[in-house]
Design an enzyme around this catalytic site. Structure first.
Site, mmCIF file in Angstrom:
data_model
loop_
_atom_site.group_PDB
_atom_site.id
_atom_site.type_symbol
_atom_site.label_atom_id
_atom_site.label_comp_id
_atom_site.label_asym_id
_atom_site.label_seq_id
_atom_site.Cartn_x
_atom_site.Cartn_y
_atom_site.Cartn_z
ATOM 1 N N ASP A 60 -7.080 4.520 -4.338
ATOM 2 C CA ASP A 60 -7.729 4.389 -3.021
ATOM 3 C C ASP A 60 -8.330 5.772 -2.756
ATOM 4 O O ASP A 60 -8.555 6.536 -3.717
ATOM 5 C CB ASP A 60 -6.705 3.978 -1.947
ATOM 6 C CG ASP A 60 -7.361 3.597 -0.613
ATOM 7 O OD1 ASP A 60 -7.842 2.466 -0.492
ATOM 8 O OD2 ASP A 60 -7.404 4.446 0.309
ATOM 9 N N LYS A 105 0.858 -1.188 0.000
ATOM 10 C CA LYS A 105 0.000 0.000 0.000
ATOM 11 C C LYS A 105 0.891 1.235 0.000
ATOM 12 O O LYS A 105 2.055 1.161 0.401
ATOM 13 C CB LYS A 105 -0.875 0.006 1.264
ATOM 14 C CG LYS A 105 -2.102 0.873 1.164
ATOM 15 C CD LYS A 105 -3.266 0.195 0.465
ATOM 16 C CE LYS A 105 -4.391 1.166 0.204
ATOM 17 N NZ LYS A 105 -5.611 0.512 -0.277
HETATM 18 P P1 NDP Z 1 -13.013 8.009 -2.345
HETATM 19 O O1 NDP Z 1 -11.952 9.007 -2.135
HETATM 20 O O2 NDP Z 1 -13.574 7.798 -3.698
HETATM 21 O O3 NDP Z 1 -14.242 8.301 -1.373
HETATM 22 C C1 NDP Z 1 -14.089 8.382 0.008
HETATM 23 C C2 NDP Z 1 -15.416 8.823 0.588
HETATM 24 O O4 NDP Z 1 -15.361 8.734 2.001
HETATM 25 C C3 NDP Z 1 -15.764 10.264 0.258
HETATM 26 O O5 NDP Z 1 -17.139 10.413 0.161
HETATM 27 C C4 NDP Z 1 -15.213 11.006 1.475
HETATM 28 O O6 NDP Z 1 -15.818 12.258 1.712
HETATM 29 C C5 NDP Z 1 -15.569 10.043 2.569
HETATM 30 N N1 NDP Z 1 -14.679 10.237 3.704
HETATM 31 C C6 NDP Z 1 -13.323 10.198 3.688
HETATM 32 N N2 NDP Z 1 -12.850 10.475 4.889
HETATM 33 C C7 NDP Z 1 -13.929 10.681 5.678
HETATM 34 C C8 NDP Z 1 -14.093 10.998 7.035
HETATM 35 N N3 NDP Z 1 -13.049 11.168 7.814
HETATM 36 N N4 NDP Z 1 -15.352 11.102 7.503
HETATM 37 C C9 NDP Z 1 -16.429 10.946 6.697
HETATM 38 N N5 NDP Z 1 -16.326 10.662 5.396
HETATM 39 C C10 NDP Z 1 -15.097 10.528 4.900
HETATM 40 O O7 NDP Z 1 -12.416 6.633 -1.758
HETATM 41 P P2 NDP Z 1 -12.878 5.147 -2.058
HETATM 42 O O8 NDP Z 1 -14.338 5.096 -2.230
HETATM 43 O O9 NDP Z 1 -11.993 4.604 -3.102
HETATM 44 O O10 NDP Z 1 -12.454 4.424 -0.694
HETATM 45 C C11 NDP Z 1 -13.330 4.373 0.434
HETATM 46 C C12 NDP Z 1 -12.868 3.277 1.376
HETATM 47 O O11 NDP Z 1 -12.860 2.014 0.688
HETATM 48 C C13 NDP Z 1 -11.441 3.434 1.915
HETATM 49 O O12 NDP Z 1 -11.389 2.864 3.211
HETATM 50 C C14 NDP Z 1 -10.615 2.563 0.973
HETATM 51 O O13 NDP Z 1 -9.406 2.133 1.560
HETATM 52 C C15 NDP Z 1 -11.579 1.406 0.780
HETATM 53 N N6 NDP Z 1 -11.351 0.597 -0.401
HETATM 54 C C16 NDP Z 1 -11.338 1.159 -1.651
HETATM 55 C C17 NDP Z 1 -11.155 0.360 -2.758
HETATM 56 C C18 NDP Z 1 -11.253 0.905 -4.141
HETATM 57 O O14 NDP Z 1 -11.241 0.103 -5.080
HETATM 58 N N7 NDP Z 1 -11.389 2.211 -4.342
HETATM 59 C C19 NDP Z 1 -10.871 -1.081 -2.619
HETATM 60 C C20 NDP Z 1 -11.004 -1.584 -1.277
HETATM 61 C C21 NDP Z 1 -11.209 -0.751 -0.224
HETATM 62 P P3 NDP Z 1 -15.025 13.613 1.328
HETATM 63 O O15 NDP Z 1 -15.072 13.680 -0.164
HETATM 64 O O16 NDP Z 1 -15.772 14.669 2.018
HETATM 65 O O17 NDP Z 1 -13.619 13.443 1.851
#
Ligand code: NDP
Length: 475
Positions: free
Chosen positions: A197, A157
């Site tokens: 991510d 990672k």
């Molecule tokens: P994105 O950046 O696309 O989206 C993240 C989302 O979570 C946004 O809506 C963001 O809001 C919100 N968010 C982030 N931090 C916070 C916080 N502290 N409190 C509340 N909301 C928050 O990321 P992903 O969708 O790609 O990833 C989301 C999760 O899934 C992570 O844990 C990642 O590690 C996991 N994951 C992702 C994969 C992938 O293929 N993308 C694969 C496996 C796991 P805002 O825009 O306001 O920050």
């Protein structure tokens, strides 16, 4: 929670944000099996202050008691201690120039954790909270998740404390180019294959890939996944984590002889994972009634309008409050999305977003299933509360493995210079998620913990990596 500021003094460091939004102290409290406790204490001692890594390690250690009893050869060969020590950790300076001409400096990370099963594989996160402890927790989880997919990929990672929020497109490009100018020497299709991510989507992968190609003079498509469809990407990769999560939950529902039909679902986040989880839920007959971002959450009892959500989040890169303005839905700024009643809760935002108080609220409102789309979104106390209340709980390393599995399918297509249809790739994803579900179920039964998906996922992932490490000798 996140700083969107762009005006900084010349040549200054980008201020690091608080490490994790919800964890302020080391959450690890419970005692482990006598063989495992000293190993875990060594993890604490060797990695001071890395609370998220401690938490991720503790969660796996908690599941390993029956394994150390049944497989003493792992203890003899110090497999657990070796798995906890990354094979390589790279930390580097990322200088870049902002739109006002000032030099900004961020810190870049790549932790190459374990390559017993294949090249290191795992995403890059760009978020101000990123530090070594977060990268290590994610990399550690990734080892077992990748093993569960059954694909030949190791775990790693990376990322940076760079905050993409509020940056111009050109700033994002300059940052990505600078990041890759160091990273390129450590990665390769047979060495280490990063992906996206939080904060790293198709746009960032494009800039990273462009710079890799330019520096190396090689069109090595298999070096990064999550690429665009016209330049080596795979169908379904964008949707894969969210769709895969919902396929996993669908298996849980089928095992209980029920379905998504008529179920109310709450999905936290509104990024890549959340949006496509919500899309698949509604395709399978469920109703997503709430979603969030770091500013607040919206409730739309009639079901979220996903076209509007995608327009706001993917096209405009806007805030979820804009959804409420357009649809007349309820927007809540100070509160918890987990107070919204539902039968199925899918935390898809970030680590430790669901604690024991949130769990209590979900339980009171009759939640039946919690399945993690994000990595480690539930605290240890939250997980315990849910499981003790009889809520069916799917851990992220199993339930969100569809993203990395589809990345491995992208690597296969790149290696054979082929590209598969949406339908074929989606069918492969579904099969993989069914396989992971079956593996978790049977492993939990084999170790006398039927229905315990956490133990099933941890033990199945761990034993696969451990067996490969034993075969490869002391390296
Ligand atoms: P994105 O950046 O696309 O989206 C993240 C989302 O979570 C946004 O809506 C963001 O809001 C919100 N968010 C982030 N931090 C916070 C916080 N502290 N409190 C509340 N909301 C928050 O990321 P992903 O969708 O790609 O990833 C989301 C999760 O899934 C992570 O844990 C990642 O590690 C996991 N994951 C992702 C994969 C992938 O293929 N993308 C694969 C496996 C796991 P805002 O825009 O306001 O920050």
């Amino acid at each position: 929670m996140e700083s969107g500021s762009t005006s900084r003094d010349p040549g200054t460091w980008q201020d690091p944000a608080p490490r994790s939004p919800h964890v302020t102290e080391d959450p690890v409290t419970t005692d482990l099996h006598p063989t495992l406790q000293p190993m875990f204490e060594t993890v604490l001692r060797r990695n001071p202050g890395e609370v998220e890594f401690h938490q991720a390690a503790h969660e796996v250690f908690e599941s390993l008691s029956p394994v150390v009893a049944k497989r003493p050869e792992y203890v003899q060969a110090s497999i657990i201690e070796r798995i906890c020590e990354p094979e390589r950790q790279i930390i580097f300076r990322v200088p870049w120039i902002d739109d006002s001409g000032k030099v900004q400096i961020n810190r870049g990370f790549r932790v190459e954790f374990n390559s017993a099963l294949g090249p290191y594989k795992g995403g890059l996160r760009f978020h101000p909270s990123v530090y070594l402890g977060i990268v290590k927790f994610l990399g550690f989880e990734q080892i077992f998740k990748n093993a569960l997919t059954g694909m030949p990929i190791g775990g790693g990672k990376g990322g940076s404390d760079f905050d993409p929020k509020g940056k111009s497109d050109l700033e994002i490009m300059r940052f990505c180019q600078s990041f890759m100018t160091e990273l390129y020497r450590h990665i390769g299709e047979y060495t280490d294959v990063p992906a996206g991510d939080i904060g790293v989507g198709g746009r960032e992968i494009g800039y990273l890939f462009g710079q890799y190609k330019r520096i190396t003079n090689r069109y090595e498509a298999g070096v990064l996944t999550g690429k665009g469809l016209t330049w080596g990407g795979s169908m379904v990769r964008t949707e894969a984590t969210g769709y895969g999560l919902v396929y996993f939950v669908d298996e849980m529902l089928r095992a209980d002889k029920t379905s998504f039909d008529g179920k109310k679902v709450v999905v936290s986040g509104s990024g890549n994972v959340a949006i496509y989880a919500a899309e698949k839920v509604s395709q399978l007959g469920g109703t997503v009634v709430a979603m969030s971002d770091s500013g607040g959450y919206i409730v739309d009892e009639g079901g979220i309008d996903l076209d509007l959500m995608k327009e706001i989040k993917e096209v405009r890169r806007g805030r979820i409050s804009e959804y409420a303005e357009s649809r007349g839905a309820r927007y809540v700024e100070d509160g918890s999305i987990w107070d919204v009643p539902c039968q199925i809760a899918l935390p898809c935002a970030t680590q430790n977003e669901l604690d024991e108080n949130h769990a209590a609220s979900l339980i009171e409102n009759g939640v039946e299933i919690v399945a993690e789309g994000a990595n480690m979104p539930t605290t240890q106390a939250g997980t315990r509360a849910l499981r003790e209340a009889g809520v069916r709980f799917a851990p992220g390393k199993a339930a969100n493995a569809g993203g990395v599995a589809t990345s491995a399918l992208e690597m296969q297509q790149n290696a054979s210079r082929d590209s598969w249809s949406f339908e074929d790739t989606d069918a492969r994803l579904r099969e993989i998620m069914q396989g992971i579900f079956g593996n978790c179920m049977t492993t939990a039964e084999e170790y006398d913990m039927p229905g315990d998906y956490v133990a099933g996922a941890n033990i199945a992932g761990f034993t696969q990596v451990a067996d490969a490490m034993l075969a490869l000798g002391v390296i």
